[in-house]
Design a protein around this motif. Structure first.
Motif, PDB file in Angstrom:
ATOM      1  N   ILE A 185     -10.860 -47.622 -48.580  1.00 21.40           N
ATOM      2  CA  ILE A 185     -11.217 -46.431 -47.802  1.00 21.40           C
ATOM      3  C   ILE A 185     -12.706 -46.488 -47.548  1.00 21.40           C
ATOM      4  O   ILE A 185     -13.492 -46.707 -48.475  1.00 21.40           O
ATOM      5  CB  ILE A 185     -10.845 -45.139 -48.558  1.00 21.40           C
ATOM      6  CG1 ILE A 185      -9.325 -44.953 -48.563  1.00 21.40           C
ATOM      7  CG2 ILE A 185     -11.525 -43.920 -47.926  1.00 21.40           C
ATOM      8  CD1 ILE A 185      -8.844 -43.770 -49.394  1.00 21.40           C
ATOM      9  N   VAL A 186     -13.089 -46.307 -46.296  1.00 24.87           N
ATOM     10  CA  VAL A 186     -14.500 -46.283 -45.913  1.00 24.87           C
ATOM     11  C   VAL A 186     -14.772 -44.945 -45.249  1.00 24.87           C
ATOM     12  O   VAL A 186     -14.255 -44.664 -44.161  1.00 24.87           O
ATOM     13  CB  VAL A 186     -14.859 -47.433 -44.942  1.00 24.87           C
ATOM     14  CG1 VAL A 186     -16.346 -47.386 -44.596  1.00 24.87           C
ATOM     15  CG2 VAL A 186     -14.492 -48.783 -45.554  1.00 24.87           C
ATOM     16  N   THR A 187     -15.555 -44.100 -45.894  1.00 23.16           N
ATOM     17  CA  THR A 187     -15.901 -42.817 -45.273  1.00 23.16           C
ATOM     18  C   THR A 187     -17.067 -43.029 -44.317  1.00 23.16           C
ATOM     19  O   THR A 187     -17.843 -43.977 -44.454  1.00 23.16           O
ATOM     20  CB  THR A 187     -16.266 -41.757 -46.331  1.00 23.16           C
ATOM     21  OG1 THR A 187     -17.503 -42.106 -46.967  1.00 23.16           O
ATOM     22  CG2 THR A 187     -15.168 -41.624 -47.366  1.00 23.16           C
ATOM     23  N   GLY A 188     -17.170 -42.153 -43.337  1.00 24.01           N
ATOM     24  CA  GLY A 188     -18.182 -42.365 -42.308  1.00 24.01           C
ATOM     25  C   GLY A 188     -17.953 -43.678 -41.587  1.00 24.01           C
ATOM     26  O   GLY A 188     -18.899 -44.389 -41.236  1.00 24.01           O
ATOM     27  N   GLY A 189     -16.696 -44.002 -41.388  1.00 24.06           N
ATOM     28  CA  GLY A 189     -16.339 -45.323 -40.865  1.00 24.06           C
ATOM     29  C   GLY A 189     -16.304 -45.436 -39.362  1.00 24.06           C
ATOM     30  O   GLY A 189     -15.932 -46.493 -38.835  1.00 24.06           O
ATOM     31  N   GLY A 190     -16.687 -44.392 -38.644  1.00 23.28           N
ATOM     32  CA  GLY A 190     -16.565 -44.402 -37.198  1.00 23.28           C
ATOM     33  C   GLY A 190     -17.645 -45.145 -36.458  1.00 23.28           C
ATOM     34  O   GLY A 190     -17.509 -45.407 -35.251  1.00 23.28           O
ATOM     35  N   SER A 191     -18.723 -45.516 -37.143  1.00 20.15           N
ATOM     36  CA  SER A 191     -19.823 -46.200 -36.447  1.00 20.15           C
ATOM     37  C   SER A 191     -20.783 -46.776 -37.473  1.00 20.15           C
ATOM     38  O   SER A 191     -20.625 -46.582 -38.685  1.00 20.15           O
ATOM     39  CB  SER A 191     -20.571 -45.226 -35.526  1.00 20.15           C
ATOM     40  OG  SER A 191     -21.173 -44.186 -36.289  1.00 20.15           O
ATOM     41  N   GLY A 192     -21.777 -47.504 -36.989  1.00 19.74           N
ATOM     42  CA  GLY A 192     -22.896 -47.952 -37.795  1.00 19.74           C
ATOM     43  C   GLY A 192     -22.512 -48.768 -39.015  1.00 19.74           C
ATOM     44  O   GLY A 192     -21.704 -49.703 -38.945  1.00 19.74           O
ATOM     45  N   ILE A 193     -23.098 -48.410 -40.157  1.00 21.19           N
ATOM     46  CA  ILE A 193     -22.866 -49.156 -41.391  1.00 21.19           C
ATOM     47  C   ILE A 193     -21.387 -49.118 -41.771  1.00 21.19           C
ATOM     48  O   ILE A 193     -20.822 -50.132 -42.187  1.00 21.19           O
ATOM     49  CB  ILE A 193     -23.740 -48.590 -42.526  1.00 21.19           C
ATOM     50  CG1 ILE A 193     -25.218 -48.912 -42.254  1.00 21.19           C
ATOM     51  CG2 ILE A 193     -23.319 -49.158 -43.874  1.00 21.19           C
ATOM     52  CD1 ILE A 193     -26.192 -48.253 -43.215  1.00 21.19           C
ATOM     53  N   GLY A 194     -20.736 -47.969 -41.645  1.00 23.87           N
ATOM     54  CA  GLY A 194     -19.331 -47.863 -41.992  1.00 23.87           C
ATOM     55  C   GLY A 194     -18.459 -48.803 -41.189  1.00 23.87           C
ATOM     56  O   GLY A 194     -17.561 -49.464 -41.735  1.00 23.87           O
ATOM     57  N   ALA A 195     -18.718 -48.902 -39.902  1.00 23.84           N
ATOM     58  CA  ALA A 195     -17.946 -49.802 -39.043  1.00 23.84           C
ATOM     59  C   ALA A 195     -18.190 -51.256 -39.430  1.00 23.84           C
ATOM     60  O   ALA A 195     -17.258 -52.074 -39.435  1.00 23.84           O
ATOM     61  CB  ALA A 195     -18.311 -49.566 -37.583  1.00 23.84           C
ATOM     62  N   ALA A 196     -19.431 -51.604 -39.764  1.00 20.01           N
ATOM     63  CA  ALA A 196     -19.748 -52.971 -40.179  1.00 20.01           C
ATOM     64  C   ALA A 196     -19.062 -53.312 -41.493  1.00 20.01           C
ATOM     65  O   ALA A 196     -18.567 -54.434 -41.678  1.00 20.01           O
ATOM     66  CB  ALA A 196     -21.263 -53.137 -40.305  1.00 20.01           C
ATOM     67  N   ILE A 197     -19.019 -52.361 -42.419  1.00 22.81           N
ATOM     68  CA  ILE A 197     -18.329 -52.582 -43.692  1.00 22.81           C
ATOM     69  C   ILE A 197     -16.841 -52.795 -43.453  1.00 22.81           C
ATOM     70  O   ILE A 197     -16.230 -53.705 -44.025  1.00 22.81           O
ATOM     71  CB  ILE A 197     -18.574 -51.389 -44.636  1.00 22.81           C
ATOM     72  CG1 ILE A 197     -20.038 -51.369 -45.094  1.00 22.81           C
ATOM     73  CG2 ILE A 197     -17.629 -51.456 -45.843  1.00 22.81           C
ATOM     74  CD1 ILE A 197     -20.439 -50.090 -45.800  1.00 22.81           C
ATOM     75  N   ALA A 198     -16.253 -51.965 -42.607  1.00 22.82           N
ATOM     76  CA  ALA A 198     -14.831 -52.119 -42.291  1.00 22.82           C
ATOM     77  C   ALA A 198     -14.553 -53.499 -41.702  1.00 22.82           C
ATOM     78  O   ALA A 198     -13.570 -54.164 -42.066  1.00 22.82           O
ATOM     79  CB  ALA A 198     -14.395 -51.030 -41.313  1.00 22.82           C
TER      80      ALA A 198
END
Length: 249
Positions: A7-20
């Motif tokens: 689960i990645v919170t704040g996953g819609g952009s930026g660092i979260g998207a890169a982590i995903a």
């Protein structure tokens, strides 16, 4: 890591998207969480791999409980959702103070609490809290944000000790410096508005805090998160990994 659930919170952009993106490349099944369904759907369409989305306001206990129940289990939790606002302390309202603590600190607590029962039952878990160099040092005009991120680091260290003998469970923090994200773009706009400097000058001012003289890229933060998420990183817990070009040591 193939088949693990993240689960990645704040996953819609930026660092979260890169982590995903980095987790998906390893065969991890990823659930993106965030407040904006539109942003989550847009990111889901861009990513390759097994991606689910759940609308979640990490500052709201009921929302967190519902989102985690719908996600159906987690091996790797990345608490990335966050919010920053700048102001001198004398002009920081109680509402702003409480909101930044609620999103950055209480949100991390709520998500950890929901993930823990399943991790303890299976004897494996990785919790990675995306903090900030503001968890390691002070910055002027962001007292509320810095206080919240210092709290995230305290939570990280305490929970790591609590779980140290409970199986292969680790809790760590990744602390990026100024990173090329929407938050930094907003900071640049604020500097422009308040000082009259150009966007290039404002960007250079932020980059100057990094001894390497540049902004961090989201993919660099994601690489640190991926390393901590691996089974081979089981002896690393309670740590604050600075991704800042040497700004903090």
């Amino acid at each position: 890591m193939k088949g693990k659930r993240a689960i990645v919170t704040g996953g819609g952009s930026g660092i979260g998207a890169a982590i995903a993106t980095s987790l998906l490349a390893e065969g991890v099944r990823v659930t993106l969480m965030g407040r904006s369904l539109e942003r989550l759907e847009k990111q889901q369409a861009l990513l390759m791999g097994e991606v689910a989305i759940q609308v979640c306001d990490v500052a709201d206990e009921a929302s967190v409980k519902a989102a985690f129940a719908a996600a159906g289990g987690v091996d790797i939790l990345v608490n990335n959702a966050g919010q920053v606002e700048t102001a001198p302390l004398a002009r920081t309202s109680l509402e702003t103070w409480q909101r930044l603590l609620q999103v950055n600190l209480t949100g991390t607590f709520l998500c950890c609490r929901e993930a823990l029962p399943g991790m303890l039952e299976q004897g494996f878990g990785r919790i990675i809290n995306v903090a900030s160099t503001a968890a390691l040092r002070g910055y002027a005009y962001v007292a509320a944000y810095s206080a919240a991120k210092h709290g995230v680091l305290g939570l990280t260290r305490s929970l790591a000790l609590e779980l140290a003998k409970k199986g292969d469970l680790t809790v760590n923090a990744v602390c990026p410096g100024y990173t090329e994200t929407e938050i930094v773009e907003n900071a640049i706009a604020t500097i422009q508005a308040k000082t009259g400097r150009s966007a290039a000058e404002a960007r250079a001012e932020l980059a100057a805090s990094n001894p390497q003289g540049r902004l961090i890229q989201p993919e660099e933060v994601a690489a640190a998160v991926l390393w901590l998420a691996r089974r081979e990183s089981g002896s690393i817990t309670g740590q604050a990994i600075a991704v800042s070009g040497g700004e903090t040591m």
